[in-house]
Scaffold this active site. Structure first.
Site, PDB file in Angstrom:
ATOM      1  CD  GLU A 164      -1.451   0.079   3.641  1.00 23.75           C
ATOM      2  OE1 GLU A 164      -2.206   1.050   3.651  1.00 23.75           O
ATOM      3  OE2 GLU A 164      -1.495  -0.840   4.488  1.00 23.75           O
ATOM      4  CB  CYS A 216      -2.582  -3.974   6.413  1.00 27.73           C
ATOM      5  SG  CYS A 216      -2.154  -2.324   6.961  1.00 27.73           S
ATOM      6  CG  HIS A 273      -2.728  -6.232  10.307  1.00 35.43           C
ATOM      7  ND1 HIS A 273      -1.497  -5.979   9.761  1.00 35.43           N
ATOM      8  CD2 HIS A 273      -3.302  -5.023  10.525  1.00 35.43           C
ATOM      9  CE1 HIS A 273      -1.338  -4.662   9.649  1.00 35.43           C
ATOM     10  NE2 HIS A 273      -2.417  -4.058  10.114  1.00 35.43           N
ATOM     11  CE  LYS A 279      -5.857  -2.139  22.680  1.00 35.64           C
ATOM     12  NZ  LYS A 279      -6.738  -1.193  23.293  1.00 35.64           N
ATOM     13  CG  ASN A 282       1.723  -1.339  10.593  1.00 27.23           C
ATOM     14  OD1 ASN A 282       1.728  -2.453  10.065  1.00 27.23           O
ATOM     15  ND2 ASN A 282       0.646  -0.565  10.612  1.00 27.23           N
ATOM     16  CB  SER A 322      -7.756   0.461   7.005  1.00 27.85           C
ATOM     17  OG  SER A 322      -7.257   0.283   8.301  1.00 27.85           O
TER      18      SER A 322
HETATM   19  N1  CAA Z   1       1.786   3.085  30.668  1.00 34.60           N
HETATM   20  C1  CAA Z   1       1.118   2.020  30.164  1.00 34.60           C
HETATM   21  N2  CAA Z   1       0.069   2.148  29.282  1.00 34.60           N
HETATM   22  C2  CAA Z   1      -0.265   3.390  28.896  1.00 34.60           C
HETATM   23  C3  CAA Z   1       0.402   4.531  29.389  1.00 34.60           C
HETATM   24  C4  CAA Z   1       1.466   4.342  30.319  1.00 34.60           C
HETATM   25  N3  CAA Z   1       2.133   5.366  30.821  1.00 34.60           N
HETATM   26  N4  CAA Z   1      -0.168   5.613  28.826  1.00 34.60           N
HETATM   27  C5  CAA Z   1      -1.156   5.177  28.019  1.00 34.60           C
HETATM   28  N5  CAA Z   1      -1.205   3.837  28.049  1.00 34.60           N
HETATM   29  C6  CAA Z   1      -2.106   2.950  27.313  1.00 34.60           C
HETATM   30  C7  CAA Z   1      -3.529   3.480  27.252  1.00 34.60           C
HETATM   31  O1  CAA Z   1      -4.223   3.197  28.454  1.00 34.60           O
HETATM   32  C8  CAA Z   1      -4.060   2.743  26.064  1.00 34.60           C
HETATM   33  O2  CAA Z   1      -4.397   1.440  26.444  1.00 34.60           O
HETATM   34  P1  CAA Z   1      -5.784   0.771  25.959  1.00 34.60           P
HETATM   35  O3  CAA Z   1      -5.645   0.604  24.484  1.00 34.60           O
HETATM   36  O4  CAA Z   1      -5.833  -0.515  26.701  1.00 34.60           O
HETATM   37  O5  CAA Z   1      -6.868   1.732  26.298  1.00 34.60           O
HETATM   38  C9  CAA Z   1      -2.842   2.631  25.125  1.00 34.60           C
HETATM   39  O6  CAA Z   1      -1.702   2.930  25.939  1.00 34.60           O
HETATM   40  C10 CAA Z   1      -2.870   3.621  23.962  1.00 34.60           C
HETATM   41  O7  CAA Z   1      -2.914   4.912  24.487  1.00 34.60           O
HETATM   42  P2  CAA Z   1      -4.063   5.941  24.046  1.00 34.60           P
HETATM   43  O8  CAA Z   1      -5.402   5.399  24.363  1.00 34.60           O
HETATM   44  O9  CAA Z   1      -3.693   7.260  24.618  1.00 34.60           O
HETATM   45  O10 CAA Z   1      -4.047   5.969  22.479  1.00 34.60           O
HETATM   46  P3  CAA Z   1      -3.103   6.722  21.442  1.00 34.60           P
HETATM   47  O11 CAA Z   1      -3.516   8.119  21.288  1.00 34.60           O
HETATM   48  O12 CAA Z   1      -1.660   6.438  21.687  1.00 34.60           O
HETATM   49  O13 CAA Z   1      -3.482   5.963  20.111  1.00 34.60           O
HETATM   50  C11 CAA Z   1      -3.701   4.283  18.516  1.00 34.60           C
HETATM   51  C12 CAA Z   1      -3.374   4.569  19.963  1.00 34.60           C
HETATM   52  C13 CAA Z   1      -5.088   4.779  18.199  1.00 34.60           C
HETATM   53  C14 CAA Z   1      -3.649   2.820  18.222  1.00 34.60           C
HETATM   54  C15 CAA Z   1      -2.644   5.017  17.656  1.00 34.60           C
HETATM   55  O14 CAA Z   1      -1.390   4.410  17.821  1.00 34.60           O
HETATM   56  C16 CAA Z   1      -2.980   5.080  16.205  1.00 34.60           C
HETATM   57  O15 CAA Z   1      -3.773   5.914  15.769  1.00 34.60           O
HETATM   58  N6  CAA Z   1      -2.326   4.207  15.358  1.00 34.60           N
HETATM   59  C17 CAA Z   1      -2.504   4.222  13.907  1.00 34.60           C
HETATM   60  C18 CAA Z   1      -3.769   3.497  13.456  1.00 34.60           C
HETATM   61  C19 CAA Z   1      -3.714   2.022  13.735  1.00 34.60           C
HETATM   62  O16 CAA Z   1      -2.668   1.409  13.857  1.00 34.60           O
HETATM   63  N7  CAA Z   1      -4.892   1.405  13.839  1.00 34.60           N
HETATM   64  C20 CAA Z   1      -4.983  -0.034  14.074  1.00 34.60           C
HETATM   65  C21 CAA Z   1      -6.193  -0.654  13.432  1.00 34.60           C
HETATM   66  S1  CAA Z   1      -6.192  -0.283  11.672  1.00 34.60           S
HETATM   67  C22 CAA Z   1      -5.057  -1.390  11.034  1.00 34.60           C
HETATM   68  O17 CAA Z   1      -4.722  -2.344  11.631  1.00 34.60           O
HETATM   69  C23 CAA Z   1      -4.476  -1.092   9.682  1.00 34.60           C
HETATM   70  C24 CAA Z   1      -3.123  -0.556   9.839  1.00 34.60           C
HETATM   71  O18 CAA Z   1      -2.131  -1.287   9.849  1.00 34.60           O
HETATM   72  C25 CAA Z   1      -2.964   0.902  10.025  1.00 34.60           C
END
Ligand code: CAA
Length: 387
Positions: free
Chosen positions: A80, A112, A234, A243, A273, A306
Site C-alpha cells: 500500500e 494491509c 495483523h 486485544k 508496522n 482498513s
Molecule cells: N503506561 C502504560 N500504558 C499506557 C500509558 C502508560 N504510561 N499511557 C497510556 N497507556 C495505554 C492506554 O491506556 C491505552 O491502552 P488501551 O488501548 O488498553 O486503552 C494505550 O496505551 C494507547 O494509548 P491511548 O489510548 O492514549 O491511544 P493513542 O492516542 O496512543 O493511540 C492508537 C493509539 C489509536 C492505536 C494510535 O497508535 C494510532 O492511531 N495508530 C494508527 C492506526 C492504527 O494502527 N490502527 C490499528 C487498526 S487499523 C489497522 O490495523 C491497519 C493498519 O495497519 C494501520
C-alpha cells in the site's frame, strides 16, 4: 486434493531503527505508554536509498538462493506504499532476482490485507499447475505524520513467500472466513505521502472485522477454536494482537491463553508496522520463536486491511518445517541493526520526495545487496551491488 502452501518464507527490514524510548523522551511522555500501552519497542527506518523494491528483493533473495528460480512463473507484489501508479513494483524485483522472462507479474492493493488474497490466489494457481511456483511478496513503509498518534506505530519491512504444491513450511487450508465493509478508518489519497486515519475507530473496526470473519469461517465449516495451537494477527502494533486475541477468545466463548499469540509478536515489537507484511512477519515470528515443535499443529490467521476487509483462515505446520526457515539470518538481521538519534530520524523522515523530472542521486547507505541509486528522468535506477 493437492496440498498447497508456503514452501519457504523470508523477511527483511532496514538496518536502522528508532527506539520508542527516544521518541517518548522527546515528547516528554512515559516510555511505558509505548512499551506497554501499544506494545512496541522500536520502529524500523528505511534509508534514503531503500524502498519497497529493495526490501522486497532482499527478502526474496534467500529463497532464490536456496530453492532456485525454476518453476516460478508468477510474481504477486502486495503493497500500500506503491512507488508508481502504473508499473508494478514486482517488475523491478523480477529483474533484480534474475527470474525467467516467461513470468506474469502484478501488484495488489487493499491496505494491509493484499498479501492474503495474493497467497490465496497463488495456492489456487499451483493447485491447477503443480509444476509451477509463485513468489508472493509483501513490502511496505508505514509512515505517519510526526506528532500524530500513529507516529509510534511506523515501521518498514518485507516478507517473501515461495508458494508451491510442495509446501515445506505450511499447508494453507481451503476454508476462509471473509468480511468487507465500506468505512473510512485509515486511507491515503494519491496526493498524500502519509495516511489519514481515525486511530481509535480503526481499532474497533479491526475487532469487528475479526469477529465477522471468524463467524463466516465457522459458517463455512472451518476448524473449531480449540483445534488451533497458535493464532497470528495483523499487527499494526503488537498490543493490537493482544486485544484481538482476547476479543476472539471471548467471541468463541473459549478460555483465553495469551501464549498462543505472544511468539508471533516478538519480531513485530522491534520492527513496527509493515502494513501488508505485518501478519506474515507475525507468522514468521510464530514459527521461529515458538520453543515448542509446531509440526502438525494448526495456526489461525487473521488478516485486516482498513477500508475495510478481513479474512480468517488456517494453516497447518508441515513436519520438518524448521529446516526451511531462515531463523539465524533473521535474528542476525535484527541484532546487527543500529539505533539512530532523534535528529537523524527527523532528517530521514523529512527527506524530500522526488520532484517531477528532477535528477536525484541517493547516498549509498543501504546495508543489503540492493539499493535505489538514483531517480533520473522520472525513472528509478536500482543497483545490485553483486552484479
Ligand atoms: N503506561 C502504560 N500504558 C499506557 C500509558 C502508560 N504510561 N499511557 C497510556 N497507556 C495505554 C492506554 O491506556 C491505552 O491502552 P488501551 O488501548 O488498553 O486503552 C494505550 O496505551 C494507547 O494509548 P491511548 O489510548 O492514549 O491511544 P493513542 O492516542 O496512543 O493511540 C492508537 C493509539 C489509536 C492505536 C494510535 O497508535 C494510532 O492511531 N495508530 C494508527 C492506526 C492504527 O494502527 N490502527 C490499528 C487498526 S487499523 C489497522 O490495523 C491497519 C493498519 O495497519 C494501520
Amino acid at each position: 486434493m493437492i496440498k498447497t502452501g508456503i514452501e519457504a518464507l523470508s523477511f527483511y527490514t532496514p538496518h536502522r531503527y528508532l527506539k520508542l524510548a527516544t521518541l517518548a523522551e522527546r515528547q516528554g511522555i512515559d516510555p511505558e505508554k509505548f512499551s506497554r500501552g501499544i506494545g512496541q519497542d522500536k520502529i524500523a527506518l528505511p534509508g534514503h536509498d531503500e524502498d519497497i523494491v529493495t526490501m522486497a528483493a532482499e527478502a526474496a533473495r534467500p529463497l532464490i538462493d536456496r530453492y532456485g528460480a525454476d518453476g516460478i512463473d508468477t510474481v504477486l507484489f502486495a503493497t500500500e506504499t506503491g512507488i508508481d501508479q502504473s508499473k508494478a513494483a514486482g517488475i523491478y524485483v523480477h529483474q533484480l532476482l534474475g527470474l525467467s522472462p516467461n513470468c506474469r507479474n502484478v501488484e495488489l492493493k487493499q491496505a494491509c490485507y493484499s498479501a492474503t488474497p495474493a497467497l490465496q490466489l497463488a495456492c489456487s494457481y499451483v493447485a491447477r499447475r503443480p509444476d509451477r511456483k509463485v513468489l508472493v511478496i509483501a513490502s511496505d513503509v508505514a509512515r505517519y505524520d510526526r506528532d500524530s498518534s500513529g507516529e509510534a506505530t511506523q515501521g518498514a519491512g518485507a516478507v517473501a513467500m515461495l508458494i508451491s504444491a510442495e509446501p515445506k513450511v505450511l499447508e494453507i487450508g481451503a476454508i476462509s472466513g471473509l468480511f468487507c465493509e465500506d468505512i473510512m478508518d485509515f486511507w491515503r489519497p494519491n496526493h498524500r505521502r502519509t495516511p489519514l486515519f481515525d486511530g481509535k475507530y480503526s481499532t474497533l473496526r479491526y475487532l469487528n472485522a475479526l469477529v465477522e470473519a471468524w463467524r463466516d469461517y465457522q459458517a463455512n465449516g472451518g476448524k473449531a477454536y480449540e483445534d488451533f495451537s497458535r493464532f497470528c494477527y495483523h499487527l499494526p502494533f503488537s498490543r493490537m494482537g493482544e486485544k484481538a486475541h482476547r476479543h476472539l477468545a471471548k467471541s468463541a466463548k473459549a478460555p483465553l491463553d495469551m501464549d498462543q499469540a505472544l511468539a508471533g509478536m516478538e519480531y513485530n515489537r522491534v520492527v513496527g508496522n509493515a502494513y501488508t507484511a505485518s501478519i506474515y512477519l507475525a507468522l514468521t515470528s510464530t514459527l521461529e520463536n515458538s520453543a515448542e515443535d509446531l509440526a502438525g499443529k494448526s495456526i489461525g490467521l487473521f488478516s485486516y486491511g482498513s477500508g475495510a476487509t478481513g479474512e480468517f483462515f488456517d494453516a497447518t505446520v508441515v513436519p520438518g518445517y524448521r529446516d526451511h526457515l531462515f531463523t539465524d539470518r533473521h535474528k542476525a538481521l535484527l541484532k546487527d541493526r543500529v539505533a539512530v538519534e532523534y535528529d537523524d530520524y527527523v532528517s530521514l523522515w523529512d527527506a524530500p520526495a522526488a520532484q517531477d523530472g528532477a535528477e536525484l542521486t541517493l547516498p549509498d547507505e543501504a546495508q543489503g545487496r540492493y539499493r535505489l541509486a538514483s531517480i533520473n528522468d522520472n525513472k528509478r535506477i536500482y543497483i545490485d551491488k553483486n552484479a
